[in-house]
Scaffold this active site. Structure first.
Site, short mmCIF file in Angstrom:
data_model
loop_
_atom_site.label_atom_id
_atom_site.label_comp_id
_atom_site.label_asym_id
_atom_site.label_seq_id
_atom_site.Cartn_x
_atom_site.Cartn_y
_atom_site.Cartn_z
N ARG A 74 0.99 -1.38 0.00
CA ARG A 74 -0.04 -0.03 0.08
C ARG A 74 0.79 1.33 0.02
O ARG A 74 0.47 2.49 -0.56
CB ARG A 74 -0.96 0.02 0.95
CG ARG A 74 -1.85 1.15 1.29
CD ARG A 74 -3.21 0.94 2.22
NE ARG A 74 -2.76 0.30 3.26
CZ ARG A 74 -2.27 1.12 4.49
NH1 ARG A 74 -1.80 2.30 4.61
NH2 ARG A 74 -2.00 0.31 5.55
N TYR A 127 -16.28 15.30 -16.98
CA TYR A 127 -16.48 13.78 -16.97
C TYR A 127 -17.50 13.54 -15.85
O TYR A 127 -17.34 14.12 -14.61
CB TYR A 127 -15.24 12.92 -16.40
CG TYR A 127 -15.33 11.54 -16.20
CD1 TYR A 127 -15.73 10.84 -17.43
CD2 TYR A 127 -15.29 11.28 -15.24
CE1 TYR A 127 -15.85 9.31 -17.21
CE2 TYR A 127 -15.66 9.44 -14.92
CZ TYR A 127 -15.96 8.97 -15.91
OH TYR A 127 -16.06 7.60 -15.66
N ASP A 205 -7.31 17.03 -16.10
CA ASP A 205 -7.63 15.52 -16.64
C ASP A 205 -7.18 15.33 -18.18
O ASP A 205 -7.78 15.86 -18.70
CB ASP A 205 -8.95 15.32 -16.18
CG ASP A 205 -9.38 13.84 -16.54
OD1 ASP A 205 -8.66 13.05 -17.45
OD2 ASP A 205 -10.44 13.34 -16.12
N LYS A 231 -8.11 3.92 -19.95
CA LYS A 231 -8.61 4.38 -21.28
C LYS A 231 -7.10 4.21 -22.25
O LYS A 231 -6.75 3.05 -22.25
CB LYS A 231 -9.13 5.72 -21.27
CG LYS A 231 -9.99 5.92 -20.23
CD LYS A 231 -11.28 5.19 -20.38
CE LYS A 231 -12.32 5.42 -19.34
NZ LYS A 231 -12.75 6.86 -18.59
#
Ligand SMILES: *Cc1c(COP(=O)(O)O)cnc(C)c1O
Length: 418
Positions: A74, A127, A205, A231
């Site tokens: 982590r 988005y 973004d 993407k």
């Protein structure tokens, strides 16, 4: 080996030496790890283990807090770290953080930079997941959001506000390089310059452009770039991922501190799939951009089509900005308005054969979507119009198939959408 069930010390990597008398129960757990001598893996290995062993307590203590020392996945993992380094270099940033999804990255950055009652200036056409997150932060944490067009520097200047004793100042400006599904292109240089003057960090973004087409950090002074790695970066519809890239290491350190608490980290196998995808990113994006521009021009001339938007088209509302920001291509997403409206849009996305009706984008396969009947179905027509979506708007995410095969498919689907 000297005996079937016993290992000698010489059979082990020196660090993992066991007593010669180790029994099957022990041997089964402690498989020796080969030491690679005189060669190295050509690709990045998958370090699927979540925890690392140390020889000294001091070394373990020192590993806490460093992104380049590994103790617990982590807090850092070598495969994930390889992905962070690769994307940071592609984007021209100082460092990066990898997350389990694009929304994980956006959430991680926003929550690390904001406090309750904080102020955000954001582009209106965002988005959907980001818009929902900002709406939730506003409702539950008193975050105030001022929406701007994304093309007007004066509007951003007027929206930014200094902090006072009563309320915090603007914490960040949030933009998207190419907006969804309108393909509107933000005037990044002008808007980021206004935020920089005011000492406000900008988050961009860059999912739709990818670092191949636009690098907001070195080119325009953005402070953070976020991606849905799901993407274009990964590109093969087999992995979810998100990345945040930082202009400087101080900001990286601040957001990493929260990322370790947030825990939305990348699984090593997911990082490995993204790294594998990344190797062909330039080839894919070049083909997708070229095919999208080609198909956009053909679609614009088709009688079933009322309007087409792609940043490379001279008719695009932001064509001048796009020509400056995206000189290598306008990306793989095309949006078009079918003259037949809602019914035509639905008929078209159900008629395609090579392309798939699917919500994602940036894939090697071509995907189509009709926002009015799917992702934006809750919106009435005025709300759709405000988001830049018409009843007959179709979004096309162009893949890497041969452009003539794609055109044949779109043509036969358009014939059913007249
Ligand atoms: C898909 C997408 C996201 C969210 O990414 P996930 O990986 O689905 O969480 C954020 N921004 C843009 C522009 C996207 O297309």
């Amino acid at each position: 080996m000297t005996a079937d069930t016993h290992l000698t010390a010489a059979d082990h990597h020196p660090e993992s030496a066991h007593p010669e008398s180790a029994r099957p129960e022990t041997l089964a757990v402690h498989a020796p790890q080969p030491e690679i001598r005189g060669s190295r893996p050509l690709g990045v290995p998958i370090h699927q283990n979540h925890v690392f062993a140390f020889d000294s307590a001091d070394a373990l203590a020192e590993a806490f807090g460093s992104p380049d020392e590994f103790l617990y996945s982590r807090m850092g993992n070598p495969t994930v770290r390889a992905l962070e380094t690769a994307v940071a270099r592609l984007e021209g940033g100082a460092d990066a953080l990898s997350y389990a999804s694009g929304m994980g990255a956006i959430n991680g950055v926003l929550l690390a930079l904001l406090s309750s009652g904080g102020h955000v200036v954001a582009q209106r056409c965002l988005y959907g997941g980001t818009y929902a997150l900002l709406t939730d932060l506003a409702a539950r944490w008193g975050v105030e959001v001022t929406y701007v067009s994304g093309t007007d520097a004066d509007e951003v200047r007027a929206a930014l506000r200094p902090g006072t004793a009563q309320r915090p100042g603007t914490a960040l400006l949030y933009l998207e390089t190419i907006a969804n599904p309108t393909t509107r292109v933000s005037d990044l240089p002008a808007l980021i310059a206004v935020a920089r003057e005011a000492g406000v960090p900008t988050v961009v973004d860059n999912t739709f452009a990818s670092p191949l087409l636009c690098r907001p950090i070195p080119s325009y002074g953005a402070d953070v770039v976020v991606h849905s790695a799901t993407k274009y970066l990964a590109g093969h519809a087999d992995v979810l991922g998100g990345i945040a890239v930082f202009r400087d290491t101080a900001l990286h350190r601040r957001v990493r501190h929260y990322a370790v608490e947030q825990g939305a980290v990348t699984d090593p196998f997911a990082a490995w799939l993204t790294l594998r995808g990344l190797q062909t990113l330039p080839l894919r994006v070049e083909r997708q951009s070229a095919s999208a521009a080609d198909l956009a021009a053909r679609l614009a001339a088709h009688p079933a089509v009322a309007a087409v938007r792609h940043p490379a088209l001279a008719s695009h509302p932001d064509h001048t900005i796009a020509a400056r920001l995206l000189p290598r291509g306008g990306g793989g997403v095309v949006s078009l308005d079918l003259a037949g409206g809602r019914e035509a849009g639905k008929a078209f996305v159900e008629a395609v054969r090579l392309a798939s009706l699917s919500v994602s984008l940036g894939d090697v396969k071509t995907l189509v979507m009709h926002p009015a009947s799917t992702s934006h179905r809750q919106l009435d027509e005025p709300a759709l119009a405000a988001a830049g979506i018409g009843p007959g708007t179709v979004r096309l995410s162009v893949g890497i198939e041969h452009v003539e095969d794609l055109w044949a498919d779109l043509e036969q689907a358009l014939a059913k959408a007249l």
